[in-house]
Design a protein around this motif. Structure first.
Motif: not given
Length: 502
Positions: A325-337
């Motif tokens: 889940v933590m990886d997915a949150v970081v991943f989703g934040n990269l999409l935000i960037s």
């Protein structure tokens, strides 16, 4: 509880969200191609050996363009090995990943697979061990309708219509000492410029990507971009960025703020490109193709790689990270960037698509399933339409060891004027506390909250596996409420959320 405030105004735009932003990457590496997209004999395999269960998941993921065939692999690849009758194709040593390449899948097969999944082909040419001549050959084979030796060979091989590939990468990570054919920036820049000019003599309308740095941590970062662009600025359309993230020594606070590093990387490359633009007194803007990005536990690769002179396995299990889940949150934040920089990043490729650091996993002869990172990508690809907005965010900050002071909450929004739909993507980086965010939506007019989806779990290290493929799923977030032009929503600790308004 953390409290944050976000203001959305559709009149303040960053740039159009290019659909190529939701691209991916397929390299001949590990089980990405073999046992991934191609497995003859699998219960779901079609007449060409493609796994239909994987095709369905790729369609659901919503990838728009796929970079192929590499990656490090491409710098030793002979494209002509992968065409013609399969029984006549040679086996080769893949020096990049110390494997044996069977060449069962090549350009024609991959292009046919892309037609089934509905994605565009983004092709990389070998400028490591090869050069201008080979780039022209594969361009002729792929794009010339007929009437030449190579175009007629494509037709004879069973593909009457040209592939019409529009986007081409001029090599891969040529700044990296690990890359076959690596050399100085001046050496690569000269070859890339010559290759670009030659390819445009065949088709002036091609979109060409020149190699930027393999990461912002490279010793040559910045100077590499400047040198390469000074030689190629008039010849190419994009410069590439590559970045991978993983937690270091249990420093999850820095890991959760990885998108801050991506922001700085993009802005530095854009500034360098604009410096060259000013030097040349050019009116042309150089765009960024962020054609490799992901969470990747690179430190684990050293233990699994093959090295022996007699040990060259076919499609070994390499880089098969299980994502939490933590990886997915970081991943989703990269999409935000990426969306936040939609004015400059107009193409991006999630590395990779199946099995290898991928959102989709498969078992030979068995099922395919979605990793946790599948969900932020699929939802963002579906919901992020129209213009990326210049949002105003007020959030408390915390201090991270790697990135300094960073906001607890991060956010971006998109607005589609045609449909009136607005999507807001939110991350709570706090490891322990939920955050409540107030979103000022008065400038959107008369709207309502449509859907709110959150990826989170009481255990931030929970993951989807072969044994528990549905352990983690996006859940409807019931906390969202709209009152007097303000939407409030609660964000669980270590969470990614997509909210739609219309």
């Amino acid at each position: 509880m953390t409290r944050a405030h976000l203001t959305i105004d559709p009149y303040f735009t960053v740039g159009t969200v290019n659909r190529r932003l939701f691209g991916s990457f397929v390299e001949h590496l590990g089980r990405c191609v073999y046992d991934g997209i191609y497995e003859p004999g699998h219960p779901t395999a079609d007449d060409h050996g493609y796994r239909e269960d994987v095709i369905a998941l790729v369609r659901e993921l919503g990838v728009t363009a796929i970079r192929y065939p590499g990656g490090n692999f491409v710098s030793g690849y002979r494209w002509e090995d992968g065409i013609g009758p399969r029984e006549q194709r040679p086996r080769r040593l893949d020096l990049a990943w110390h494997s044996t390449e069977t060449n069962e899948v090549g350009l024609d097969e991959f292009a046919a697979w892309l037609r089934k999944v509905g994605s565009e082909l983004m092709y990389a040419v070998n400028l490591g061990t090869r050069g201008i001549h080979e780039a022209l050959d594969v361009l002729e084979y792929a794009n010339v309708p007929s009437g030449t030796r190579l175009s007629d060979l494509r037709i004879a091989n069973g593909t009457p219509a040209p592939h019409d590939i529009r986007m081409w990468c001029l090599g891969n990570e040529m700044d990296g000492p690990w890359q076959l054919g690596h050399g100085a920036a001046e050496e690569y820049a000269s070859l890339a410029a010559k290759t670009a000019r030659a390819m445009r003599q065949v088709d002036p309308g091609l979109e060409l990507v020149v190699c930027g740095s393999a990461s912002a941590q490279m010793a040559t970062f910045g100077s590499w971009e400047r040198t390469v662009l000074e030689a190629t600025y008039d010849e190419v359309d994009y410069i590439s960025c590559h970045a991978y993230y993983e937690p270091k020594d249990g420093d999850y606070a820095s890991f959760l703020a990885s998108a801050v590093n991506m922001d700085r990387f993009i802005e530095s490359v854009a500034a360098t490109a604009d410096h060259v633009k000013a030097e040349r007194r050019s009116s042309k803007t150089m765009y960024i193709s962020f054609d490799e990005w992901n969470v990747w536990y690179q430190s684990r690769y050293r233990a699994e790689r093959h090295t022996g002179i007699g040990d060259w396995p076919i499609a070994p299990r390499l880089l098969e990270n299980t994502y939490s889940v933590m990886d997915a949150v970081v991943f989703g934040n990269l999409l935000i960037s990426l969306i936040r920089h939609a004015d400059r990043v107009t193409s991006a490729s999630l590395a990779q698509l199946v099995n290898v650091i991928a959102p989709i996993m498969t078992e030979p002869g068995g099922p395919a399933w979605r990793q946790t990172t599948f969900f932020p990508f699929a939802l963002t690809s579906r919901l992020a339409r129209g213009e990326a907005l210049e949002v105003k965010l007020d959030s408390p900050a915390y201090t991270s060891a790697l990135h300094g002071d960073v906001t607890v909450v991060d956010a971006v929004a998109t607005h589609d004027a045609g449909s009136g739909a607005t999507a807001v993507f939110l991350v709570n980086r706090d490891e322990e506390s939920e955050a409540e965010i107030e979103i000022d939506v008065r400038m959107l007019g008369d709207i309502r909250v449509r859907d709110v989806w959150t990826v989170s779990d009481k255990d931030p290290h929970a993951a989807n596996t072969l044994e528990q493929p549905d352990r983690v799923r996006p859940a409807a977030n019931p906390t969202a409420a709209l009152s007097d032009g303000t939407v409030t929503v609660s964000l669980p600790p270590v969470s990614w959320t997509a909210l739609t308004l219309g």
